[in-house]
Design a protein around this motif. Structure first.
Motif, mmCIF file in Angstrom:
data_model
loop_
_atom_site.group_PDB
_atom_site.id
_atom_site.type_symbol
_atom_site.label_atom_id
_atom_site.label_comp_id
_atom_site.label_asym_id
_atom_site.label_seq_id
_atom_site.Cartn_x
_atom_site.Cartn_y
_atom_site.Cartn_z
ATOM 1 N N UNK A 148 0.869 -1.179 0.000
ATOM 2 C CA UNK A 148 0.000 0.000 0.000
ATOM 3 C C UNK A 148 0.907 1.231 0.000
ATOM 4 N N UNK A 149 0.681 2.220 -0.862
ATOM 5 C CA UNK A 149 -0.490 2.395 -1.733
ATOM 6 C C UNK A 149 -0.422 1.558 -3.011
ATOM 7 N N UNK A 178 2.997 -4.428 -10.297
ATOM 8 C CA UNK A 178 4.313 -5.048 -10.296
ATOM 9 C C UNK A 178 5.390 -4.236 -9.607
ATOM 10 N N UNK A 179 4.987 -3.204 -8.857
ATOM 11 C CA UNK A 179 5.981 -2.356 -8.192
ATOM 12 C C UNK A 179 6.407 -2.905 -6.831
ATOM 13 N N UNK A 184 1.125 -10.247 -5.951
ATOM 14 C CA UNK A 184 0.031 -9.299 -6.123
ATOM 15 C C UNK A 184 -0.985 -9.883 -7.083
ATOM 16 N N UNK A 185 -2.189 -10.154 -6.576
ATOM 17 C CA UNK A 185 -3.265 -10.655 -7.432
ATOM 18 C C UNK A 185 -4.304 -9.577 -7.701
ATOM 19 N N UNK A 186 -4.209 -8.461 -7.022
ATOM 20 C CA UNK A 186 -5.140 -7.367 -7.258
ATOM 21 C C UNK A 186 -6.500 -7.595 -6.627
ATOM 22 N N UNK A 187 -7.372 -6.605 -6.751
ATOM 23 C CA UNK A 187 -8.723 -6.661 -6.197
ATOM 24 C C UNK A 187 -9.652 -5.990 -7.199
#
Length: 198
Positions: A148-149, A178-179, A184-187
């Motif tokens: 986060x963020x 990708x940072x 990270x699978x996202x939402x």
């Protein structure tokens, strides 16, 4: 000094005409001063519901969010409609999950394009902070959405019901792009919102 009837009539017409003009100016000034003052920096307020991550672990039991968003006026205006579409409105908003799963606050820019006088499409881009847990356990009810963020993107299709009210269907996605070093699978959330334009 004697004034001829023709000159007297001309002066009378001129006097009556000038008082009529002054009177109409006074009415215009009075009515404009009584008009309610609208906040020029606010553009629109939106609120609604969304399904939390319906294709992922956070939404497998039908989790939902309460959403709210404020859009501010464009920082400047363009002389023609086409150019004005490229000028975004800044926004801030938030999404609170009613089941204690991931909630977030966000800010960014929105571009709204009229397809017809009543139908519009909108895209937005910005950033978000969240309270999601960083877990990749396969049985977890929380999405591993990384650090986060995050970046936040959204798209909407809307219908204007009147000069002030509109409804829209919205899909939004949060991702670190990708940072971050962790997984990270996202939402992704989908929902509907009601908007009130000032």
């Amino acid at each position: 000094m004697r004034i001829s009837p023709a000159i007297g009539m001309s002066l009378l017409v001129l006097f009556v005409g000038s008082t009529g003009v002054l009177g109409s100016d006074f009415k215009r000034q009075t009515s404009s001063s009584q008009a309610p003052i609208q906040p020029s920096f606010l553009s629109e307020f939106r609120f609604g519901l969304s399904a939390q991550d319906p294709w992922g672990p956070e939404g497998r039991d039908g989790s939902a969010n309460l959403t709210g968003e404020i859009l501010f006026a464009k920082p400047f205006t363009a002389s023609d409609l086409f150019t004005s579409y490229f000028i975004p409105r800044p926004h801030v908003g938030g999404s609170v999950n009613v089941d204690g799963r991931t909630s977030f606050a966000y800010a960014g820019l929105s571009w709204t394009i009229d397809v017809t006088p009543d139908i519009f499409v909108e895209g937005s881009f910005g950033g978000a902070v969240h309270n999601g847990k960083d877990t990749s356990h396969p049985l977890s009810d929380r999405r591993d959405i990384g650090c986060s963020p995050l970046f936040r993107e959204s798209g909407s299709v809307g219908v204007r019901l009147s000069a002030n009210w509109s409804v829209m269907a919205t899909i939004e996605h949060l991702s670190d792009g990708g940072t971050c070093s962790d997984e990270n699978r996202g939402l992704t959330n989908v929902g509907a919102r009601v908007g009130y334009s000032f």
